[in-house]
Design an enzyme around this catalytic site. Structure first.
Site, PDB file in Angstrom:
ATOM      1  N   CYS A 120     -58.235  88.054 -19.353  1.00 32.73           N
ATOM      2  CA  CYS A 120     -58.694  86.317 -19.736  1.00 32.73           C
ATOM      3  C   CYS A 120     -57.756  85.885 -19.784  1.00 32.73           C
ATOM      4  CB  CYS A 120     -59.822  86.974 -20.991  1.00 32.73           C
ATOM      5  SG  CYS A 120     -60.753  85.195 -20.721  1.00 32.73           S
ATOM      6  N   CYS A 130     -61.151  79.002 -20.776  1.00 37.80           N
ATOM      7  CA  CYS A 130     -60.706  81.087 -19.989  1.00 37.80           C
ATOM      8  C   CYS A 130     -60.040  80.418 -18.728  1.00 37.80           C
ATOM      9  CB  CYS A 130     -62.197  82.142 -20.016  1.00 37.80           C
ATOM     10  SG  CYS A 130     -62.836  81.945 -21.318  1.00 37.80           S
ATOM     11  N   LYS A 195     -71.990  88.707 -21.123  1.00 41.83           N
ATOM     12  CA  LYS A 195     -71.579  88.216 -22.624  1.00 41.83           C
ATOM     13  C   LYS A 195     -71.851  86.811 -22.406  1.00 41.83           C
ATOM     14  CE  LYS A 195     -66.826  86.382 -23.754  1.00 41.83           C
ATOM     15  NZ  LYS A 195     -65.848  86.334 -24.252  1.00 41.83           N
ATOM     16  N   ARG A 205     -61.121  84.293 -32.437  1.00 40.92           N
ATOM     17  CA  ARG A 205     -60.459  82.338 -32.371  1.00 40.92           C
ATOM     18  C   ARG A 205     -59.813  82.410 -32.930  1.00 40.92           C
ATOM     19  NH1 ARG A 205     -66.098  79.959 -28.996  1.00 40.92           N
ATOM     20  NH2 ARG A 205     -66.059  81.531 -27.483  1.00 40.92           N
ATOM     21  N   ARG A 217     -67.927  77.156 -24.847  1.00 46.60           N
ATOM     22  CA  ARG A 217     -67.596  77.561 -23.460  1.00 46.60           C
ATOM     23  C   ARG A 217     -69.353  78.130 -22.896  1.00 46.60           C
ATOM     24  NH1 ARG A 217     -62.698  79.606 -24.651  1.00 46.60           N
ATOM     25  NH2 ARG A 217     -62.105  80.960 -26.606  1.00 46.60           N
ATOM     26  N   GLU A 233     -76.298  89.171 -13.790  1.00 50.26           N
ATOM     27  CA  GLU A 233     -75.030  89.406 -14.324  1.00 50.26           C
ATOM     28  C   GLU A 233     -74.463  91.290 -13.843  1.00 50.26           C
ATOM     29  OE1 GLU A 233     -72.609  88.011 -14.323  1.00 50.26           O
ATOM     30  OE2 GLU A 233     -72.990  85.636 -15.195  1.00 50.26           O
ATOM     31  N   LYS A 248     -71.878  92.254 -24.616  1.00 47.32           N
ATOM     32  CA  LYS A 248     -71.303  91.656 -25.771  1.00 47.32           C
ATOM     33  C   LYS A 248     -71.540  90.449 -26.149  1.00 47.32           C
ATOM     34  CE  LYS A 248     -66.673  89.857 -26.383  1.00 47.32           C
ATOM     35  NZ  LYS A 248     -65.346  88.683 -25.995  1.00 47.32           N
ATOM     36  N   SER A 274     -66.038  90.322 -34.014  1.00 49.21           N
ATOM     37  CA  SER A 274     -65.749  90.299 -35.604  1.00 49.21           C
ATOM     38  C   SER A 274     -66.717  89.178 -36.025  1.00 49.21           C
ATOM     39  CB  SER A 274     -64.741  88.913 -34.903  1.00 49.21           C
ATOM     40  OG  SER A 274     -65.011  87.475 -33.632  1.00 49.21           O
TER      41      SER A 274
HETATM   42  C1  PBG Z   1     -61.982  86.215 -24.618  1.00 47.90           C
HETATM   43  C2  PBG Z   1     -62.722  87.437 -25.676  1.00 47.90           C
HETATM   44  C3  PBG Z   1     -63.293  86.761 -26.550  1.00 47.90           C
HETATM   45  C4  PBG Z   1     -63.833  87.748 -27.457  1.00 47.90           C
HETATM   46  C5  PBG Z   1     -63.590  88.919 -26.762  1.00 47.90           C
HETATM   47  N1  PBG Z   1     -62.440  88.904 -25.717  1.00 47.90           N
HETATM   48  C6  PBG Z   1     -63.365  85.527 -27.259  1.00 47.90           C
HETATM   49  C7  PBG Z   1     -64.054  84.269 -26.368  1.00 47.90           C
HETATM   50  O1  PBG Z   1     -64.853  84.730 -25.303  1.00 47.90           O
HETATM   51  O2  PBG Z   1     -64.879  83.464 -27.338  1.00 47.90           O
HETATM   52  C8  PBG Z   1     -64.264  88.061 -28.706  1.00 47.90           C
HETATM   53  C9  PBG Z   1     -64.294  89.273 -29.216  1.00 47.90           C
HETATM   54  C10 PBG Z   1     -64.744  89.438 -31.275  1.00 47.90           C
HETATM   55  O3  PBG Z   1     -65.453  88.720 -31.008  1.00 47.90           O
HETATM   56  O4  PBG Z   1     -64.444  90.389 -31.418  1.00 47.90           O
HETATM   57  N2  PBG Z   1     -62.357  85.809 -23.919  1.00 47.90           N
END
Ligand code: PBG
Length: 325
Positions: A120, A130, A195, A205, A217, A233, A248, A274
């Site tokens: 990414c 991104c 996602k 973040r 986003r 998707e 995710k 996270s």
């Molecule tokens: C990159 C990405 C993100 C996460 C994984 N790859 C952040 C986002 O899309 O803002 C999030 C993973 C997490 O919250 O643990 N684009």
């Protein structure tokens, strides 16, 4: 009540009996442990909103990867915090970029480890989006070539799996073509196919220093209300050559995970993100829940819903706890 024929409790009386009939078992091979690699040496900086998760310099990430491998974790997922950021995310595809350095170092120290590279641009762009920006818009097709370049440089460094997470249309096809043209037709793609634009990424973040400087986003990640769109998707990524699919976040989207499982036969990953991790940590710190049990119940639920692979910041703790459950 002596005429009861069926008594499900018969199989619940003792722990070994419960283990004998347990339908879903977590195994250490299920887990992928994410790392946030930063510049410097000897750096191990805890992420405030993710107790137990750190920004690690390359020397430290090597050590932690080796320790994780000892514990039985066989796969890591790498994110990078580059020295500097710019409009075109140069750090993402620099030959000596932070993730490329970490891949080489882990490969050398722990040759057997499966190294997954998150592909990414958001950690590397000055604006935190991104993709490439023009007039406030994230441009799709202009971003594809940069994603392919990033994937190629990760494969050149020795990544075992490329995991594109930018949610650009056509990114799997662009990356597949780039990899194939560069002699990496053997390198698989684990696509973040489904996602969602999620508030559960908040702590990430902070960990990856990748919050968008303006806007959000939602113009490229999915809307929380959509389930049928998730099938589209996944279908597209399958058609573009994804080797594995991902959903995710995990816990708020178990219905989606199950639906993807039922419809597609590719290996399926779930990302326990996270914010999901942080919620358990925070409640446990207050003494409100039993951290280990809530963690194991959550991860079991994710596997039961259909995940073959679980990406989680709890991988180490889960592997340690498996014997007890
Ligand atoms: C990159 C990405 C993100 C996460 C994984 N790859 C952040 C986002 O899309 O803002 C999030 C993973 C997490 O919250 O643990 N684009």
């Amino acid at each position: 009540m002596h005429d009861l024929i069926h008594r499900p409790r018969r199989l619940r009386r003792r722990a070994p009996l419960r283990a004998l009939v347990r339908e879903t078992q977590l195994a250490r091979e299920d887990f992928v442990l994410p790392f946030f690699v930063c510049t410097g040496e000897g750096v191990r900086r805890e992420v405030p909103s993710m107790p137990g998760v750190h920004n690690l310099s390359v020397d430290r990430v090597v050590r932690e990867a080796a320790d994780a491998f000892e514990l039985g974790i066989q796969a890591v997922l790498l994110f990078g915090l580059p020295e500097s950021k710019d409009e075109t995310a140069t750090g993402a595809y620099a030959e000596n970029g932070i993730v490329q350095q970490a891949i080489r170092a882990i490969r050398r120290a722990v040759p057997e480890m499966i190294i997954v590279a998150d592909t990414c641009l958001c950690e590397y762009t000055s604006h935190g989006h991104c993709g490439v920006i023009r007039e406030g818009e994230v441009l799709n097709d202009e971003t594809l070539s940069l994603l392919a370049r990033t994937a190629i440089s990760q494969a050149e460094a020795g990544a075992d799996i490329i995991a594109p997470s930018a949610m650009m249309d056509g990114q799997v096809a662009a990356i597949r073509e780039g990899l194939d043209d560069s002699g990496f037709d053997h390198v698989p793609i684990m696509s973040y196919a489904v996602k969602y634009a999620s508030a559960f990424y908040g702590p990430f973040r902070e960990a990856a220093d990748s919050a968008p400087a303006f806007g959000d986003r939602r113009a490229y990640q999915m809307d929380a209300g959509n389930a049928r769109e998730a099938m589209r998707e996944a279908e597209l990524d399958y058609a573009e050559g994804a080797d594995m699919l991902m959903v995710k976040p995990a816990l708020p989207y178990l219905d989606i995970l199950k639906a993807v499982r039922d419809r597609f036969d590719l290996p399926l990953a779930a990302y326990h993100v996270s914010g999901e991790y942080a919620m358990i940590k925070a409640a446990a710190e207050r003494g409100w829940i039993d951290e280990e049990r809530v963690m194991m119940e959550t991860l079991t639920g994710i596997k039961r819903a259909g995940a073959d692979i679980i990406i989680t910041y709890y991988a180490r703790e889960a592997v340690k706890a498996i014997k007890k459950y």
